[in-house]
Design an enzyme around this catalytic site. Sequence first.
Site, short mmCIF file in Angstrom:
data_model
loop_
_atom_site.label_atom_id
_atom_site.label_comp_id
_atom_site.label_asym_id
_atom_site.label_seq_id
_atom_site.Cartn_x
_atom_site.Cartn_y
_atom_site.Cartn_z
N PRO A 9 0.78 -1.22 0.00
CA PRO A 9 0.00 0.00 0.00
C PRO A 9 0.82 1.29 0.00
CG PRO A 9 -0.14 -1.11 2.12
CD PRO A 9 0.51 -2.07 1.16
N ASN A 10 0.36 2.21 -0.81
CA ASN A 10 0.90 3.58 -0.92
C ASN A 10 2.23 3.67 -1.66
OD1 ASN A 10 -1.27 4.79 0.63
ND2 ASN A 10 -0.39 3.74 2.38
N ARG A 17 5.00 10.89 -2.71
CA ARG A 17 4.66 10.60 -1.32
C ARG A 17 5.86 10.89 -0.40
NH1 ARG A 17 4.62 4.58 1.29
NH2 ARG A 17 3.79 5.20 3.30
N TYR A 22 10.95 9.01 1.46
CA TYR A 22 11.01 7.93 0.48
C TYR A 22 11.73 8.29 -0.82
CZ TYR A 22 7.61 5.88 3.68
OH TYR A 22 6.99 5.39 4.81
N ASN A 73 8.05 -5.48 -0.24
CA ASN A 73 7.85 -4.31 0.60
C ASN A 73 6.36 -4.26 0.90
OD1 ASN A 73 7.58 -1.89 1.89
ND2 ASN A 73 8.88 -0.74 0.48
N ALA A 76 2.82 -0.54 5.21
CA ALA A 76 2.33 -0.55 6.61
C ALA A 76 1.78 -1.91 7.02
CB ALA A 76 1.28 0.54 6.79
N HIS A 79 3.55 -4.12 9.65
CA HIS A 79 3.50 -3.92 11.09
C HIS A 79 2.33 -4.61 11.78
CE1 HIS A 79 6.56 -1.15 9.89
NE2 HIS A 79 5.69 -0.36 9.26
N ASP A 86 1.02 -15.14 7.46
CA ASP A 86 0.64 -16.55 7.24
C ASP A 86 0.85 -16.96 5.79
OD1 ASP A 86 0.01 -16.91 9.88
OD2 ASP A 86 -2.16 -16.88 9.61
N GLU A 97 12.16 -9.36 3.12
CA GLU A 97 11.42 -8.15 3.54
C GLU A 97 12.27 -6.92 3.25
OE1 GLU A 97 10.68 -8.06 7.76
OE2 GLU A 97 9.91 -6.01 7.69
N HIS A 99 12.44 -2.49 3.07
CA HIS A 99 11.88 -1.15 3.32
C HIS A 99 12.84 -0.11 2.78
CE1 HIS A 99 8.84 -2.94 5.79
NE2 HIS A 99 9.79 -3.64 6.37
N SER A 101 12.86 3.05 3.87
CA SER A 101 13.29 3.85 5.02
C SER A 101 13.82 2.94 6.12
CB SER A 101 12.10 4.66 5.56
OG SER A 101 11.11 3.78 6.08
N ARG A 106 12.15 5.34 13.08
CA ARG A 106 10.97 6.19 12.87
C ARG A 106 9.96 5.99 14.02
NH1 ARG A 106 8.87 5.23 7.07
NH2 ARG A 106 7.64 7.07 7.61
N ARG A 110 6.45 1.34 13.78
CA ARG A 110 7.20 0.80 12.63
C ARG A 110 8.33 -0.14 13.06
NH1 ARG A 110 5.08 3.99 8.39
NH2 ARG A 110 4.61 6.05 9.16
C1 DQA Z 1 7.91 1.30 4.22
C2 DQA Z 1 7.90 1.57 5.72
C3 DQA Z 1 6.50 1.38 6.30
O1 DQA Z 1 6.51 1.65 7.68
C4 DQA Z 1 5.53 2.32 5.61
O2 DQA Z 1 4.22 2.10 6.09
C5 DQA Z 1 5.57 2.22 4.13
C6 DQA Z 1 6.88 2.13 3.48
C7 DQA Z 1 9.30 1.61 3.59
O3 DQA Z 1 9.52 1.16 2.48
O4 DQA Z 1 10.12 2.30 4.20
O5 DQA Z 1 4.56 2.31 3.45
O6 DQA Z 1 7.65 -0.08 4.00
#
Ligand code: DQA
Length: 147
Positions: A9-10, A17, A22, A73, A76, A79, A86, A97, A99, A101, A106, A110
């Site tokens: 997401p996002n 963003r 980012y 990635n 959110a 978390h 699962d 995994e 990220h 950031s 942070r 997170r």
């Molecule tokens: C993220 C870190 C997450 O906490 C955040 O919700 C994101 C981006 C990152 O790539 O740093 O959407 O996964």
Amino acid sequence: MKILVINGPNLNLLGEREPNVYGNETLSSINEELSVKAEKMGYELKFFQSNSEGELIDALHASRLDCAGVILNAGAYTHYSYAIRDAIAAIKIPVVEVHLSNVNSRDEFRKTSVIAPVCAGTIAGFGKYSYHLALDALDYRFSKEKK
Ligand code: DQA
């Protein structure tokens, strides 16, 4: 060998963003650069982005049929999504995994990753190079498996 790169997401809004967190690059430009690296290493990358938890789970399930590994990635969902955790545990291929950031520097929420225990490893804090390092990590893992 195929590797699936999943963004949650996002992350479709990368570039506009919170650029201070980012960066300024779009997801498609990050993906393109990663593809060039992967091709040189002998991998074919597939890309998937969704803002929906269920679609991310479906993509993880499908990856087990034709991919050797996944770079994820989960945004959110990292978390708090036990359902994504699962799904990762259910498939036998390694999931790294990622990220952009440094999630540990942070907000408090997170610092928890519910997916980390079922992932092959975690890379965070290196911007778009987090994806590159994840690809290197999978490559290293595959080369060890061959021996
Ligand atoms: C993220 C870190 C997450 O906490 C955040 O919700 C994101 C981006 C990152 O790539 O740093 O959407 O996964």
